[in-house]
Design an enzyme around this catalytic site. Structure first.
Site, PDB file in Angstrom:
ATOM      1  N   TYR A   1     -46.430 -10.988-105.306  1.00  0.00           N
ATOM      2  CA  TYR A   1     -45.207 -10.582-104.611  1.00  0.00           C
ATOM      3  C   TYR A   1     -44.151  -9.927-105.504  1.00  0.00           C
ATOM      4  CZ  TYR A   1     -41.553 -10.476-101.200  1.00  0.00           C
ATOM      5  OH  TYR A   1     -40.605 -10.021-100.335  1.00  0.00           O
TER       6      TYR A   1
ATOM      7  N   ARG B   1     -39.199  -7.507 -97.103  1.00  0.00           N
ATOM      8  CA  ARG B   1     -38.737  -6.314 -97.839  1.00  0.00           C
ATOM      9  C   ARG B   1     -39.346  -5.019 -97.314  1.00  0.00           C
ATOM     10  NH1 ARG B   1     -35.033  -7.244-102.402  1.00  0.00           N
ATOM     11  NH2 ARG B   1     -34.852  -9.499-102.336  1.00  0.00           N
TER      12      ARG B   1
ATOM     13  N   ASP C   1     -30.536  -1.176-107.622  1.00  0.00           N
ATOM     14  CA  ASP C   1     -30.887  -2.485-108.178  1.00  0.00           C
ATOM     15  C   ASP C   1     -30.699  -2.607-109.683  1.00  0.00           C
ATOM     16  OD1 ASP C   1     -31.845  -5.115-107.475  1.00  0.00           O
ATOM     17  OD2 ASP C   1     -33.731  -4.643-108.466  1.00  0.00           O
TER      18      ASP C   1
ATOM     19  N   SER D   1     -29.234 -11.220-106.316  1.00  0.00           N
ATOM     20  CA  SER D   1     -30.262 -10.848-105.348  1.00  0.00           C
ATOM     21  C   SER D   1     -29.814 -11.213-103.935  1.00  0.00           C
ATOM     22  CB  SER D   1     -31.568 -11.572-105.678  1.00  0.00           C
ATOM     23  OG  SER D   1     -32.032 -11.149-106.938  1.00  0.00           O
TER      24      SER D   1
ATOM     25  N   HIS E   1     -28.425  -5.595-113.840  1.00  0.00           N
ATOM     26  CA  HIS E   1     -28.832  -5.746-112.436  1.00  0.00           C
ATOM     27  C   HIS E   1     -27.760  -5.102-111.557  1.00  0.00           C
ATOM     28  CE1 HIS E   1     -30.167  -8.825-109.113  1.00  0.00           C
ATOM     29  NE2 HIS E   1     -30.843  -7.702-109.012  1.00  0.00           N
TER      30      HIS E   1
ATOM     31  N   ARG F   1     -39.475 -14.372-105.741  1.00  0.00           N
ATOM     32  CA  ARG F   1     -39.560 -14.639-107.170  1.00  0.00           C
ATOM     33  C   ARG F   1     -39.591 -16.153-107.401  1.00  0.00           C
ATOM     34  NH1 ARG F   1     -35.334 -14.016-109.345  1.00  0.00           N
ATOM     35  NH2 ARG F   1     -34.051 -13.189-107.666  1.00  0.00           N
TER      36      ARG F   1
ATOM     37  N   CYS G   1     -27.331  -9.988-102.212  1.00  0.00           N
ATOM     38  CA  CYS G   1     -25.866 -10.073-102.073  1.00  0.00           C
ATOM     39  C   CYS G   1     -25.212  -8.711-101.893  1.00  0.00           C
ATOM     40  CB  CYS G   1     -25.270 -10.811-103.261  1.00  0.00           C
ATOM     41  SG  CYS G   1     -25.712 -12.558-103.264  1.00  0.00           S
ATOM     42  N   GLY G   2     -25.965  -7.674-101.549  1.00  0.00           N
ATOM     43  CA  GLY G   2     -25.334  -6.447-101.094  1.00  0.00           C
ATOM     44  C   GLY G   2     -25.442  -5.200-101.954  1.00  0.00           C
TER      45      GLY G   2
ATOM     46  N   LYS H   1     -38.163  -6.197-112.388  1.00  0.00           N
ATOM     47  CA  LYS H   1     -37.342  -7.235-113.036  1.00  0.00           C
ATOM     48  C   LYS H   1     -37.866  -7.570-114.434  1.00  0.00           C
ATOM     49  CE  LYS H   1     -35.096  -7.765-109.124  1.00  0.00           C
ATOM     50  NZ  LYS H   1     -33.738  -7.296-108.869  1.00  0.00           N
TER      51      LYS H   1
HETATM   52  N1  LIG Z   1     -21.487  -9.873 -94.287  1.00  0.00           N
HETATM   53  C1  LIG Z   1     -21.988  -8.938 -95.098  1.00  0.00           C
HETATM   54  N2  LIG Z   1     -23.305  -8.935 -95.356  1.00  0.00           N
HETATM   55  C2  LIG Z   1     -23.773  -7.981 -96.189  1.00  0.00           C
HETATM   56  C3  LIG Z   1     -22.923  -6.994 -96.766  1.00  0.00           C
HETATM   57  N3  LIG Z   1     -23.685  -6.189 -97.546  1.00  0.00           N
HETATM   58  C4  LIG Z   1     -24.949  -6.673 -97.450  1.00  0.00           C
HETATM   59  N4  LIG Z   1     -25.006  -7.732 -96.627  1.00  0.00           N
HETATM   60  C5  LIG Z   1     -26.230  -8.491 -96.231  1.00  0.00           C
HETATM   61  O1  LIG Z   1     -26.715  -9.188 -97.357  1.00  0.00           O
HETATM   62  C6  LIG Z   1     -28.138  -9.153 -97.406  1.00  0.00           C
HETATM   63  C7  LIG Z   1     -28.603  -8.581 -98.711  1.00  0.00           C
HETATM   64  O2  LIG Z   1     -28.083  -7.274 -98.889  1.00  0.00           O
HETATM   65  P1  LIG Z   1     -28.754  -6.229 -99.874  1.00  0.00           P
HETATM   66  O3  LIG Z   1     -27.878  -5.031 -99.922  1.00  0.00           O
HETATM   67  O4  LIG Z   1     -30.161  -6.035 -99.477  1.00  0.00           O
HETATM   68  O5  LIG Z   1     -28.707  -7.075-101.222  1.00  0.00           O
HETATM   69  P2  LIG Z   1     -29.244  -6.682-102.683  1.00  0.00           P
HETATM   70  O6  LIG Z   1     -28.187  -7.095-103.649  1.00  0.00           O
HETATM   71  O7  LIG Z   1     -29.689  -5.292-102.712  1.00  0.00           O
HETATM   72  O8  LIG Z   1     -30.491  -7.682-102.833  1.00  0.00           O
HETATM   73  P3  LIG Z   1     -31.790  -7.561-103.836  1.00  0.00           P
HETATM   74  O9  LIG Z   1     -32.565  -6.380-103.389  1.00  0.00           O
HETATM   75  O10 LIG Z   1     -32.467  -8.868-103.603  1.00  0.00           O
HETATM   76  O11 LIG Z   1     -31.333  -7.476-105.249  1.00  0.00           O
HETATM   77  C8  LIG Z   1     -28.588  -8.320 -96.208  1.00  0.00           C
HETATM   78  O12 LIG Z   1     -28.986  -9.169 -95.176  1.00  0.00           O
HETATM   79  C9  LIG Z   1     -27.356  -7.540 -95.826  1.00  0.00           C
HETATM   80  O13 LIG Z   1     -27.327  -7.244 -94.465  1.00  0.00           O
HETATM   81  C10 LIG Z   1     -21.531  -7.017 -96.452  1.00  0.00           C
HETATM   82  O14 LIG Z   1     -20.738  -6.197 -96.900  1.00  0.00           O
HETATM   83  N5  LIG Z   1     -21.116  -8.017 -95.610  1.00  0.00           N
HETATM   84  O1  LIG Z   2     -37.565  -9.025-107.457  1.00  0.00           O
HETATM   85  C1  LIG Z   2     -37.779  -9.145-106.245  1.00  0.00           C
HETATM   86  O2  LIG Z   2     -38.777  -9.717-105.775  1.00  0.00           O
HETATM   87  C2  LIG Z   2     -36.820  -8.595-105.278  1.00  0.00           C
HETATM   88  C3  LIG Z   2     -35.514  -8.334-105.824  1.00  0.00           C
HETATM   89  O3  LIG Z   2     -35.097  -7.201-105.944  1.00  0.00           O
HETATM   90  C4  LIG Z   2     -34.718  -9.482-106.253  1.00  0.00           C
HETATM   91  O4  LIG Z   2     -35.123 -10.614-106.037  1.00  0.00           O
HETATM   92  O5  LIG Z   2     -33.634  -9.263-106.793  1.00  0.00           O
HETATM   93 MN   LIG Z   3     -31.667  -4.567-103.026  1.00  0.00          MN
END
Ligand SMILES: Nc1nc2c(ncn2[C@@H]2O[C@H](COP(=O)(O)OP(=O)(O)OP(=O)(O)O)[C@@H](O)[C@H]2O)c(=O)[nH]1
Ligand SMILES: O=C([O-])CC(=O)C(=O)O
Ligand SMILES: [Mn+2]
Length: 604
Positions: free
Chosen positions: A218, A387, A294, A269, A247, A79, A271-272, A227
């Site tokens: 993208y 992704r 999400d 984004s 979110h 983004r 962060c898990g 989003k």
């Molecule tokens: N150390 C640690 N890393 C984590 C944890 N949960 C997720 N991660 C890592 O953080 C990164 C992002 O995790 P996602 O669950 O994909 O994050 P998201 O909030 O869904 O991200 P978006 O899709 O961008 O909104 C990945 O590389 C995970 O492996 C956790 O509990 N501990």
């Molecule tokens: O919007 C995107 O490209 C991917 C996503 O979920 C984020 O960044 O939170």
């Molecule tokens: Mn995600």
């Protein structure tokens, strides 16, 4: 009528007058070779994915059914927050956290960019619906795009096609979502695998409920149901109509006593969210099922409780770090096929790989930059924001109620960020307003999900900094008002979590992933009134023995450090929070200043 008829323009499969007029206007402006109405069928998917293979955009995977590897242009990987605009009529309504330009001025600029921008390409018309089409007021949108990649990805991420167009009837309202790659082809000009423009605009007209996107192919820049619609435009709708567009992940938790709880969680984004939504609990007797990973749309029910739906239909998940150890349910979901992988690495036998999928990397890969890669290479094989795009219906732990238009009643909301210091593993808010304060002051280190520096601590209120479609001060006010207007005993309880605190050696203090079920257990026990908490300056933190760490192998000292409230560290937050709040002037609800005073006096 155009003098030279554009195929597809005059034989549209709808009589929806506003839609037809808009498609015609945009086709005349962008001048595609043809207009194609997307029907959402398997045959269409076959045709478009084959076309993408032929164009060199997709590589069919030998090892996963009906799945594709794709590498974007290296400049178009995330983004673009600095190119994202909220073009409200009044600049004050965009607020200090959004880029703004007057709507007329922006339209003039973008109209010139769109002029002829689809030459040599096809304009696809994608009717879509965010959330179940069976809803009382289905949330329709129509995306116009000249990208086959977008059409294919939208089919995974949203409910699309003929059945949606039919449900739109002749006059149902919809959000027009205009997208062009900004890469017209001259006669005979050869295409590139990932067309895009160096000039990018991701633009929202909140009053008009319209989206104009230009120059990027993208993710969140181009899949406009996600989003752009479900957060930025929907948050403005939600403010006007008294609901919440957030979110947030949504999960269903079942305790060993077979009681169910629905939990929502807002983390910035990367962060898990996806990981928590698909968590495999490590503690016996507990079960997690996925509803969304999400975005959550939440409205109050007649019973006074807050009900959430997931408006999406697919998962657009961060690949790196996703493996059988960390997120086995995501691995199972993608193993079912029907997925698109963007900017990960390709194995020699036709599968995908990324950092963190397995402990041992393969001996040879094709990197996301389409270069030979070996474990000795200096750069990672996959982009950190690579992704997987995969149907949510393939998730083996999907809760059946994810399609219920009524949604699920939320008992707890988690806010969380990525912080090396200061923020305890889990803190419960004293009450709703304190929870809103936690959300409004949420901070996190930046990630690769957006272009720009990574690892910089910034305020990311409610994990919505790049997604609030109006003045963030008004948004905080909307949350405060939401608390005031509803029965406080039925509001979700609010918690603040941090899986990312580090020890002196830089290692994570908390093992995370499946072990986060221990925090969910404490949350449930707080709801039930059975878990102890210590009242600290920043809220209620688990006592050393109220958090279940049995069998975890953490020392008492590590647990203490993960939960610690260090007043000195917190005092350093105060000037940053003050400066943050001052940005909003008189738009900031006074309760936020009151909460800051309470925090200051507790830290004194
Ligand atoms: N150390 C640690 N890393 C984590 C944890 N949960 C997720 N991660 C890592 O953080 C990164 C992002 O995790 P996602 O669950 O994909 O994050 P998201 O909030 O869904 O991200 P978006 O899709 O961008 O909104 C990945 O590389 C995970 O492996 C956790 O509990 N501990
Ligand atoms: O919007 C995107 O490209 C991917 C996503 O979920 C984020 O960044 O939170
Ligand atoms: Mn995600």
């Amino acid at each position: 009528m155009t003098s030279v008829a554009t195929p597809g323009l005059d034989n549209a499969p709808t009589t929806h007058a506003r839609l037809l007029a808009w498609v015609r206007e945009m086709a005349e402006l962008t001048q595609p070779d043809q207009v194609v109405w997307v029907d959402g069928t398997d045959e269409e998917w076959e045709r478009l994915t084959q076309r993408l293979v032929d164009a060199g955009t997709f590589t069919r995977l030998a090892k996963k059914p009906n799945s594709f590897w794709c590498a974007s242009d290296p400049s178009d990987v995330a983004r673009v927050e600095d190119r994202t605009f909220i073009c409200s009529v009044d600049e004050a309504d965009a607020g200090p956290t959004n880029n703004w330009m007057a709507p007329d001025e922006m339209k003039a600029v973008m109209t010139e960019l769109y002029r002829g921008s689809m030459r040599g390409r096809t304009m696809y018309v994608i009717p879509f619906c965010m959330g179940p089409v069976e809803a009382e007021n289905p949330m329709f949108g129509v995306e116009l795009t000249d990208s086959e990649y977008v059409v294919v990805s939208m089919r995974v991420m949203a409910r699309i096609g003929s059945r949606i167009l039919e449900a739109m009837g002749t006059d149902r309202p919809f959000v027009p979502a205009m997208h062009s790659l900004g890469a017209p082809l001259a006669d005979g000009q050869e295409d590139v695998p990932w067309p895009c423009s160096q000039t990018k605009y991701i633009v929202h007209f909140p009053e008009e409920r319209a989206i104009w996107s230009y120059g990027s192919g993208y993710g969140g820049n181009a899949l406009l149901g996600k989003k752009c619609y479900s957060l930025r435009i929907a948050s403005a709708m939600a403010r006007d109509e008294g609901w919440l567009a957030e979110h947030m992940l949504i999960l269903k938790l079942t305790s060993p006593q077979q009681k169910t709880y629905y939990v929502a969680g807002a983390f910035p984004s990367a962060c898990g969210k996806t990981n928590l939504a698909m968590l495999e609990p490590t503690i016996p007797g507990w079960k997690v099922e996925t509803i969304g990973d999400d975005i959550a749309w939440m409205r109050f029910g007649e019973d006074g409780r807050l009900y959430a739906i997931n408006p999406e239909y697919g998962l657009f998940g961060v690949a790196p770090g996703t493996g059988w150890d960390t997120n086995p349910n995501a691995m199972r979901t993608i193993d079912n096929g029907n997925s698109v992988f963007t900017n990960v690495a390709l194995t020699d036998d036709g599968d995908v790989w990324w950092e963190g999928m397995t402990e041992e990397p393969p001996a040879h890969l094709t990197s996301w930059k389409k270069q030979d890669w070996t474990p000795d290479s200096d750069e990672p094989s996959s982009h950190p924001n690579s992704r997987f795009c995969t149907p949510i219906t393939q998730c083996p732990i999907l809760a059946p109620e994810y399609t219920d238009p009524k949604g699920v009643p939320i008992s707890a909301i988690l806010f969380g960020g990525r912080r090396k210091t200061t923020i305890p593993l889990v803190t419960e808010a004293r009450d709703w307003n304190h929870g809103v304060f936690m959300g409004a002051t949420l901070s996190s280190e930046t990630t690769a999900a957006a272009t720009g520096a990574v690892g910089v601590v910034r305020r990311d209120p409610f994990a919505m900094l790049p997604f609030i479609g109006y003045n963030a001060g008004d948004y905080f006010g909307h949350w405060v008002e939401t608390g005031k207007m509803h029965d406080s005993t039925k509001l979700p309880r609010i918690f603040y979590v941090n899986w990312f605190r580090r020890d002196e050696d830089g290692g994570f203090l908390w093992p995370g992933f499946g072990e986060n079920s221990r925090v969910l257990k404490w949350v449930v026990e707080r709801l039930e009134g059975t878990a102890a908490a210590e009242e600290t300056a920043v809220g209620h933190v688990p006592t050393a023995d109220s958090l279940d760490v049995s069998g975890l192998g953490m020392t008492e000292d590590q647990v203490r450090k993960a939960l610690a409230v260090d007043k000195d560290e917190w005092r350093q937050e105060i000037p940053q929070i003050t400066e943050w709040f001052e940005k909003f002037g008189d738009k900031l609800p006074s309760t936020m200043w009151d909460e800051l005073e309470i925090l200051k006096s507790r830290l004194a």
